[in-house]
Write a protein that holds these residues in place. Structure first.
Motif, PDB file in Angstrom:
ATOM      1  N   LEU A   1       4.858  11.586   3.971  1.00  0.00           N
ATOM      2  CA  LEU A   1       3.544  11.847   3.376  1.00  0.00           C
ATOM      3  C   LEU A   1       3.015  13.025   3.885  1.00  0.00           C
ATOM      4  O   LEU A   1       2.693  12.842   4.593  1.00  0.00           O
TER       5      LEU A   1
ATOM      6  N   ILE B   1      -3.842   5.070   3.900  1.00  0.00           N
ATOM      7  CA  ILE B   1      -2.743   3.750   4.620  1.00  0.00           C
ATOM      8  C   ILE B   1      -3.299   3.840   5.966  1.00  0.00           C
ATOM      9  O   ILE B   1      -4.208   2.894   6.515  1.00  0.00           O
TER      10      ILE B   1
ATOM     11  N   VAL C   1      -6.727   1.472   2.170  1.00  0.00           N
ATOM     12  CA  VAL C   1      -7.661   2.596   0.842  1.00  0.00           C
ATOM     13  C   VAL C   1      -7.273   1.067   0.267  1.00  0.00           C
ATOM     14  O   VAL C   1      -7.966   0.131  -1.083  1.00  0.00           O
TER      15      VAL C   1
ATOM     16  N   LYS D   1       1.550   2.191  -3.513  1.00  0.00           N
ATOM     17  CA  LYS D   1       0.613   2.428  -4.150  1.00  0.00           C
ATOM     18  C   LYS D   1      -0.147   3.870  -3.842  1.00  0.00           C
ATOM     19  O   LYS D   1      -1.018   4.648  -4.620  1.00  0.00           O
ATOM     20  N   VAL D   2      -0.034   4.796  -2.776  1.00  0.00           N
ATOM     21  CA  VAL D   2      -0.105   6.237  -2.487  1.00  0.00           C
ATOM     22  C   VAL D   2       0.678   6.787  -2.709  1.00  0.00           C
ATOM     23  O   VAL D   2       0.548   8.039  -2.730  1.00  0.00           O
ATOM     24  N   THR D   3       2.104   6.286  -3.316  1.00  0.00           N
ATOM     25  CA  THR D   3       3.122   7.487  -3.687  1.00  0.00           C
ATOM     26  C   THR D   3       2.926   7.985  -4.850  1.00  0.00           C
ATOM     27  O   THR D   3       3.885   8.435  -5.238  1.00  0.00           O
ATOM     28  N   GLY D   4       2.928   7.277  -5.732  1.00  0.00           N
ATOM     29  CA  GLY D   4       2.923   6.999  -7.252  1.00  0.00           C
ATOM     30  C   GLY D   4       3.620   5.909  -8.171  1.00  0.00           C
ATOM     31  O   GLY D   4       4.556   5.710  -8.664  1.00  0.00           O
TER      32      GLY D   4
ATOM     33  N   ILE E   1      -6.546  10.681  -4.921  1.00  0.00           N
ATOM     34  CA  ILE E   1      -5.485  11.373  -3.451  1.00  0.00           C
ATOM     35  C   ILE E   1      -5.671  12.859  -4.616  1.00  0.00           C
ATOM     36  O   ILE E   1      -6.346  14.056  -3.988  1.00  0.00           O
TER      37      ILE E   1
ATOM     38  N   GLN F   1      -2.613  11.501   1.947  1.00  0.00           N
ATOM     39  CA  GLN F   1      -1.850   9.551   1.759  1.00  0.00           C
ATOM     40  C   GLN F   1      -1.710   9.063   3.169  1.00  0.00           C
ATOM     41  O   GLN F   1      -1.822   7.536   3.286  1.00  0.00           O
TER      42      GLN F   1
ATOM     43  N   ILE G   1       0.606  13.209  -8.187  1.00  0.00           N
ATOM     44  CA  ILE G   1       1.003  12.202  -6.712  1.00  0.00           C
ATOM     45  C   ILE G   1       2.271  12.430  -6.164  1.00  0.00           C
ATOM     46  O   ILE G   1       2.763  12.652  -5.299  1.00  0.00           O
TER      47      ILE G   1
ATOM     48  N   PRO H   1      -3.964   7.066  -7.273  1.00  0.00           N
ATOM     49  CA  PRO H   1      -3.038   8.289  -7.054  1.00  0.00           C
ATOM     50  C   PRO H   1      -4.298   9.379  -8.142  1.00  0.00           C
ATOM     51  O   PRO H   1      -4.337  10.812  -7.222  1.00  0.00           O
TER      52      PRO H   1
ATOM     53  N   ILE I   1       0.901  -1.345   0.231  1.00  0.00           N
ATOM     54  CA  ILE I   1       0.373   0.071   0.002  1.00  0.00           C
ATOM     55  C   ILE I   1       0.917   1.851   0.179  1.00  0.00           C
ATOM     56  O   ILE I   1       0.428   2.146  -1.001  1.00  0.00           O
ATOM     57  N   PRO I   2       2.116   1.766   1.149  1.00  0.00           N
ATOM     58  CA  PRO I   2       2.611   2.559   0.573  1.00  0.00           C
ATOM     59  C   PRO I   2       3.248   2.694  -0.667  1.00  0.00           C
ATOM     60  O   PRO I   2       2.809   4.063  -1.153  1.00  0.00           O
TER      61      PRO I   2
END
Lengths: 721, 153
Positions: free
Chosen positions: B83, B91, B95, A200-203, B106, B87, B74, B103, A197-198
């Motif tokens: 972060l 985590i 999600v 995937k949230v930073t791109g 967000i 973001q 992103i 991205p 997941i990390p």
């Protein structure tokens, strides 16, 4: 001197303890050169800084398997989970599951890897313990392990895994290892944040579309628009004159343009004119007509076993036996049901990158499949399978679509025309929507003979559809396709007699596996039939199911729980209704209640409740996430999912005309997990099937109108996206 | 032909046809792969970026049309080496599933929270129209509330 020592240490520890599972399930040393060179043929690599790299043998398409499979190894190994880093896998015989395959499908990621991976972890632990015991000079029984630390119980001395990994790597691999009891698990069954997941949230997560290689080119593609058609000729003069264009490649069913950038390639391929031939150009109504004739008995009717006894197939009732039971029954139920073609519509459109020269082929792609790719692509290119290397990226959704290899074949054929240069093939969304391997349209006729007290004396269900799998080697030729008919009459419900058959329809449309495969339609057909029977008998749908499923304690337990969650017995306002449905499959039980409101024919799904029993949930919160997602996926299909044909051409081309559930149309969803001692069950698909029949049932409860055709917008109702 | 664009605070001179959708300028000319291609017709939102603080679907806007405007992707979200609260909320609520749409999600949420720092459920439903095929919407909703709380604290 110290530099040499450091290098040596890094080499040994880097080569470290590397273990793989061989065919037949034996754990063995992985090639140290492979481990040292960074080639991922080993599951575990204990690194000098204490980190433990663990490879997931399955494809990560959203199920969280990149975290949950390594966690199985870490559990048996007693590794410190915070030190574990995850790696994705390519195609590698070392990563075969318990039945010798490497591909992610059929919700068997956990179930098919559970035992092999426990064994890998336990083997690593035992070898690390042996190495530590030798270092301590004590018997192995005196060494405790917790969180990557080995402790001599007598003296209190400790060693880290990294300290003894190189020693352990020199030890023979033990033939037998002891696995933990479930009750001793410290990681499995507990929530740990997903390690994928990390990024995937930073791109930073690399999907198929994000592969970057030196000197790479891009290809865009246009397929012959008519399903089953082939390319006759093309005019590419305009395309070749466009900026950045390098090459036009004609394939059997498509034309591709290779250019410096994807956008240039797409602009150019749009400028190609194609001439093609297609023998059959069917529209949706003509297809429905064929299916209806199939139900009536025209064409090829194939039976399907209702069960097995030892190695013998049980075929259930004969036609004559069923007809006699039906004719003599005090009550009967008879109804037809229907579902349409569906696209997978993964968020990441189809893509694959290939580099081909005379002696080798390398592929980078977001694939569910792995083991079939080297032999298939090798044969296509005239290369030995070992000359074909597959690197798998994260998948931007799979749902069955990325188990197909059509686009990999296209990518290598295109790349072969620019030898040595990596080429990324990207399908536009329109191509993705119009050239899918669709969940086929199906019609079902179910008839049941009933006693006055509610017993099902005999049930006959016939499904008309095109098959997904060809006979040999994937199915027995005397029977219908299990990927179509499997689960059409549920096993968990008591019935005195059953008969299932298929009317197999020939159509030139590509059909394929879609999340929950046969249950994607049969969950709707079977559970809708149970509802129709309950109505005929004047029974409550939930109470009747509990009575029919009385011999399966897990089914009864999820049904009762979901009834409590939903407040089944509390009255609802006029215009509201509840419906219930059950799913048994993948060693899992899933019961759902949908609460819907209907106002002037406008349906709103208000709430969905789900009780779910997959045995031991390795990652409880992630199991809930998968079930929530499965419900929403099933709901998209139930409400408005449909692919329609006009003259052989798919009409839908994006999310604008193939709508899916959005934030606004997502109901309130509550999932409860029920722990049972049934081992481990499949998760990814089991949440999908019940929502459609439960919704249909809720609409009936609210309106008195049965919904026997999906999507519900085809049954006279309206919905908002 | 070239276009001047400002992405994540840095000016870039990109060599492409100004009619090229911004998405491909970001992904292929600048090599920022976090912004995703989902549909190419503005119907899914996977390519959402912020342009002058507004959420825009970068597949459906020409690069030349946003020349000189402040574009955030992103990759530009982390703040002070850590972060962004959105973001972090993603985590905390676990999600993403496949993660491909996230991205864009967000970025859409980032723009929404600038205008509506404490959105109601109804406002979230109305304003977040990006598509997620894995069905992470219930968790996105929770994460938006969590991020809103963290950002207003």
């Amino acid at each position: 001197m110290s530099a040499v020592k450091t290098d040596r240490r890094r080499f040994l520890a880097g080569a470290g303890l590397a273990l793989a599972v061989m065919a037949g399930g034996r754990v063995a040393h992985a090639s140290t050169s492979a481990a040292g060179s960074g080639k991922l043929s080993a599951y575990i690599e204990v690194q000098p800084d204490g980190r433990i790299a663990i490879t997931t043998p399955a494809a990560e398409m959203g199920q969280g398997i990149a975290s949950s499979l390594p966690k199985i190894i870490a559990e048996e190994m007693d590794a410190d989970w915070s030190q574990v880093t995850i790696r994705l896998s390519g195609a590698d015989k070392a990563f075969a599951n318990s039945f010798g395959r490497q591909r992610s499908a059929n919700s068997d990621g956990v179930t098919s890897y559970f035992e092999p991976l426990r064994k890998v972890g336990a083997t690593a632990r035992q070898m690390l313990v042996a190495a530590a015991a030798a270092r301590f000079g004590v018997p192995v029984e005196q060494v405790d392990v917790a969180k990557s630390v080995l402790t001599d119980r007598a003296s209190g001395r400790t060693l880290a895994f990294a300290d003894v990994a190189a020693d352990a790597a020199k030890l023979p691999v033990p033939d037998e290892v002891k696995l933990k009891a479930f009750s001793d698990f410290t990681l499995l069954g507990k929530d740990t944040p997903r390690k994928d997941i990390p990024p995937k949230v930073t791109g930073e997560a690399v999907y198929g579309m994000d592969v970057v290689l030196p000197g790479m080119l891009y290809a865009a593609i246009a397929h012959v628009p008519v399903a089953g058609g082939t390319l006759k000729s093309l005019d590419a003069d305009a395309a070749l004159a466009k900026p950045g264009v390098r090459k036009v490649v004609a394939l059997d069913e498509a034309v591709a343009v290779v250019a410096d950038t994807y956008w240039q390639a797409q602009q150019a391929v749009d400028a190609v004119t194609m001439d093609f031939e297609a023998d059959v150009r069917l529209g949706t109504e003509a297809i429905r007509d064929k299916l209806r004739k199939g139900l009536d008995g025209e064409g090829k009717i194939l039976p399907f076993p209702t069960g097995m006894e030892g190695r013998e197939f049980i075929m259930g009732l004969s036609d004559a036996e069923f007809e006699e039971a039906f004719a003599n029954a005090p009550r009967t139920m008879s109804a037809d049901y229907e579902v349409p073609y569906l696209a997978h519509a993964t968020m990441e459109p189809i893509c694959a990158t290939a580099q081909v020269d005379a002696s080798a082929c390398t592929i980078w792609a977001p694939m569910q499949s792995a083991d079939t790719i080297p032999p298939e692509i090798g044969e296509l290119l005239g290369l030995a399978p070992e000359k074909v290397t597959l690197h798998r990226t994260y998948l931007g959704g799979g749902f069955g679509r990325k188990n197909e290899r059509d686009f990999v074949r296209e990518a290598v054929l295109i790349a072969r025309d620019v030898p040595g240069v990596p080429v990324m093939l990207v399908w536009s969304r329109e191509q993705d929507m119009r050239h899918d391997y669709y969940r086929p349209a199906c019609m079902v006729r179910t008839r049941a003979a009933l006693s006055d007290d509610g017993a099902i004396l005999a049930m006959h269900s016939r499904i008309a559809a095109q098959p997904l799998t060809v006979p040999s080697p994937y199915r027995l030729p005397q029977f219908g396709d299990g990927s179509i008919v499997g689960g059409l009459i549920p096993q968990v419900y008591a019935m005195e007699g059953r008969r299932m058959d298929t009317a197999e329809i020939d159509l030139p449309i590509r059909a394929g596996y879609w999340r929950s495969v046969s249950m994607s339609q049969n969950g709707f057909f079977a559970e809708s039939a149970i509802d129709d029977i309950a109505r005929e008998l004047g029974r409550d749908p939930l109470e009747y199911r509990i009575a029919l499923a009385k011999d399966d304690a897990r089914s009864v337990s999820v049904l009762k729980r979901v009834g409590e969650m939903a407040g089944w017995d509390t009255p609802l306002d006029a215009g509201r209704g509840r419906g219930v449905a059950l799913l048994e499959g993948w060693n899992t039980r899933c019961a759902q209640v949908v609460e819907a409101s209907v106002t002037d024919g406008f349906v709103k799904v208000e709430r969905v409740f789900c009780a779910f029993d997959c045995g031991l949930a390795l990652e409880p919160d992630n199991v809930k996430a998968q079930v929530e997602g499965g419900i929403i996926f099933g709901l998209s299909a139930a409400l408005f999912g449909q692919i329609e044909f006009v003259d052989g051409v798919v009409q839908e081309s994006s999310f604008a005309d193939y709508p899916v559930v959005s934030m606004a149309s997502t109901p309130e969803i509550t999932v409860d997990l029920i722990h049972s001692d049934a081992g481990v069950g499949g998760v990814g698909e089991a949440g999908v099937p019940p929502v459609a029949p439960a919704l249909a049932s809720a609409i009936f409860a609210a309106t008195g109108t049965p919904v026997r055709r999906l999507p519900i917008i085809k049954s006279g109702f309206e919905v908002a996206v | 032909m070239s276009v001047q664009i400002t992405v994540n605070g840095t000016d870039h001179e990109v060599d492409l046809d100004p009619q090229t959708p911004l998405l491909w300028a970001i992904r292929d000319a600048l090599g920022l792969k976090g912004t995703k291609f989902g549909c190419g017709v503005g119907s899914c939102g996977a390519c959402t970026v912020e342009v002058d603080g507004m959420a825009l679907r970068s597949c459906a806007i020409a690069t030349g049309d946003v020349a000189g405007m402040a574009i955030t992707t992103i990759e530009g979200m982390p703040q002070g080496g850590g972060l962004h609260p959105i973001q972090q909320a993603w985590i905390d609520e676990q999600v993403p599933q496949c993660g491909y749409c996230q991205p864009g999600m967000i970025m859409a949420v980032s723009a929404m929270l600038k205008e509506t720092p404490e959105p109601s459920d109804a406002q979230i439903s109305e304003q977040i129209t990006n598509v997620c095929r894995c069905g992470t919407y219930p968790r996105i909703r929770k994460a938006i509330h969590r991020a809103a709380k963290a950002m207003s604290a």
